[in-house]
Design an enzyme around this catalytic site. Sequence first.
Site, mmCIF file in Angstrom:
data_model
loop_
_atom_site.group_PDB
_atom_site.id
_atom_site.type_symbol
_atom_site.label_atom_id
_atom_site.label_comp_id
_atom_site.label_asym_id
_atom_site.label_seq_id
_atom_site.Cartn_x
_atom_site.Cartn_y
_atom_site.Cartn_z
ATOM 1 N N GLU A 138 -2.404 -11.806 -4.403
ATOM 2 C CA GLU A 138 -3.822 -11.673 -4.717
ATOM 3 C C GLU A 138 -4.176 -10.203 -4.662
ATOM 4 O O GLU A 138 -3.670 -9.473 -3.803
ATOM 5 C CB GLU A 138 -4.684 -12.453 -3.734
ATOM 6 C CG GLU A 138 -4.618 -13.930 -3.987
ATOM 7 C CD GLU A 138 -5.547 -14.724 -3.112
ATOM 8 O OE1 GLU A 138 -5.810 -15.873 -3.496
ATOM 9 O OE2 GLU A 138 -5.984 -14.234 -2.058
ATOM 10 N N GLY B 225 5.318 2.414 -5.024
ATOM 11 C CA GLY B 225 4.768 1.063 -5.192
ATOM 12 C C GLY B 225 5.701 0.172 -5.991
ATOM 13 O O GLY B 225 5.960 -0.979 -5.619
ATOM 14 N N ARG B 226 6.251 0.708 -7.074
ATOM 15 C CA ARG B 226 7.195 -0.077 -7.896
ATOM 16 C C ARG B 226 8.465 -0.404 -7.101
ATOM 17 O O ARG B 226 9.038 -1.479 -7.252
ATOM 18 C CB ARG B 226 7.547 0.681 -9.163
ATOM 19 C CG ARG B 226 6.419 0.681 -10.154
ATOM 20 C CD ARG B 226 6.872 1.168 -11.528
ATOM 21 N NE ARG B 226 5.732 1.309 -12.404
ATOM 22 C CZ ARG B 226 5.143 0.297 -13.027
ATOM 23 N NH1 ARG B 226 5.593 -0.916 -12.883
ATOM 24 N NH2 ARG B 226 4.106 0.512 -13.813
ATOM 25 N N ARG C 247 2.105 7.752 -7.382
ATOM 26 C CA ARG C 247 2.647 8.220 -8.661
ATOM 27 C C ARG C 247 4.055 8.787 -8.513
ATOM 28 O O ARG C 247 4.465 9.650 -9.276
ATOM 29 C CB ARG C 247 1.724 9.230 -9.340
ATOM 30 C CG ARG C 247 0.280 8.907 -9.247
ATOM 31 C CD ARG C 247 -0.499 8.239 -10.304
ATOM 32 N NE ARG C 247 -0.214 8.209 -11.680
ATOM 33 C CZ ARG C 247 -0.216 7.059 -12.359
ATOM 34 N NH1 ARG C 247 -0.394 5.921 -11.758
ATOM 35 N NH2 ARG C 247 -0.028 7.074 -13.650
ATOM 36 N N ARG C 248 4.793 8.285 -7.523
ATOM 37 C CA ARG C 248 6.180 8.707 -7.311
ATOM 38 C C ARG C 248 7.145 7.519 -7.357
ATOM 39 O O ARG C 248 8.301 7.648 -6.973
ATOM 40 C CB ARG C 248 6.313 9.419 -5.966
ATOM 41 C CG ARG C 248 5.522 10.696 -5.922
ATOM 42 C CD ARG C 248 5.671 11.395 -4.608
ATOM 43 N NE ARG C 248 4.921 12.643 -4.652
ATOM 44 C CZ ARG C 248 4.626 13.363 -3.606
ATOM 45 N NH1 ARG C 248 5.019 12.995 -2.410
ATOM 46 N NH2 ARG C 248 3.942 14.472 -3.722
ATOM 47 N N GLY C 249 6.656 6.367 -7.763
ATOM 48 C CA GLY C 249 7.504 5.187 -7.868
ATOM 49 C C GLY C 249 7.623 4.377 -6.593
ATOM 50 O O GLY C 249 8.384 3.407 -6.549
ATOM 51 N N ASN D 155 -8.625 -3.236 -9.010
ATOM 52 C CA ASN D 155 -7.641 -2.426 -8.289
ATOM 53 C C ASN D 155 -6.631 -1.911 -9.319
ATOM 54 O O ASN D 155 -6.084 -2.694 -10.097
ATOM 55 C CB ASN D 155 -6.947 -3.281 -7.228
ATOM 56 C CG ASN D 155 -5.985 -2.519 -6.358
ATOM 57 O OD1 ASN D 155 -5.287 -1.628 -6.816
ATOM 58 N ND2 ASN D 155 -5.923 -2.890 -5.094
ATOM 59 N N ALA E 169 0.838 -1.199 0.000
ATOM 60 C CA ALA E 169 0.000 0.000 0.000
ATOM 61 C C ALA E 169 0.870 1.245 0.000
ATOM 62 O O ALA E 169 1.949 1.261 0.598
ATOM 63 C CB ALA E 169 -0.915 0.007 1.226
ATOM 64 N N VAL E 170 0.372 2.274 -0.658
ATOM 65 C CA VAL E 170 1.021 3.585 -0.691
ATOM 66 C C VAL E 170 -0.044 4.621 -0.336
ATOM 67 O O VAL E 170 -1.160 4.576 -0.863
ATOM 68 C CB VAL E 170 1.623 3.876 -2.082
ATOM 69 C CG1 VAL E 170 2.204 5.282 -2.145
ATOM 70 C CG2 VAL E 170 2.681 2.835 -2.441
ATOM 71 N N TYR F 7 1.379 -4.733 -11.417
ATOM 72 C CA TYR F 7 1.769 -6.144 -11.297
ATOM 73 C C TYR F 7 1.939 -6.793 -12.669
ATOM 74 O O TYR F 7 2.903 -7.526 -12.898
ATOM 75 C CB TYR F 7 0.742 -6.915 -10.462
ATOM 76 C CG TYR F 7 0.613 -6.411 -9.050
ATOM 77 C CD1 TYR F 7 1.741 -6.119 -8.282
ATOM 78 C CD2 TYR F 7 -0.626 -6.219 -8.462
ATOM 79 C CE1 TYR F 7 1.630 -5.655 -6.987
ATOM 80 C CE2 TYR F 7 -0.749 -5.766 -7.155
ATOM 81 C CZ TYR F 7 0.382 -5.482 -6.418
ATOM 82 O OH TYR F 7 0.265 -5.029 -5.128
#
Length: 160
Positions: free
Chosen positions: A117, A95-96, A91-93, A122, A84-85, A128
Amino acid sequence: MNATATSGFDLSLTQGNSADLDSVVEIMDSAFDDRFGEAWTRSQCAGILPMPGVKLMVARFAGRPSGFSLHRTIADEAELLLLAVSPEHRRRGIGRMLLGDFLDNSRKLGVGRVHLEVREGNPAVIMYRSAGFALVGRRRKYYRGRFGGEFDALTLSREL
């Protein structure tokens, strides 16, 4: 691991522990909408954290907790349990970066396959899929929202 976000602020990842649970729950509450039933409770997080193979990573943007991942490794497989972010830090990288850390950590541990999952619909599904995950299953009505909605979970997997 340290990286620089697009705005020039420092973005860093640190291994978390039980002292980070308040931040984790705060991020989860802001990131996951109640109508979908995706968030875990504090006690669920606290209960799994001390188990063997479980790892919590906390992303900090400009020194403030902004995202996290929770995953576990068992034998030669790993599962991303939560990622989670905070909405204000998306949109700042972040999560990646958390996903990349999960994949890197899994490779280092000799994992051959990773799983996760995610609720159908989402927006993270795009991230992913772009990271090489493919649909391998569906759990009908897996998520139950606070207001009675039921939502399918997509099971995604990839080889390392």
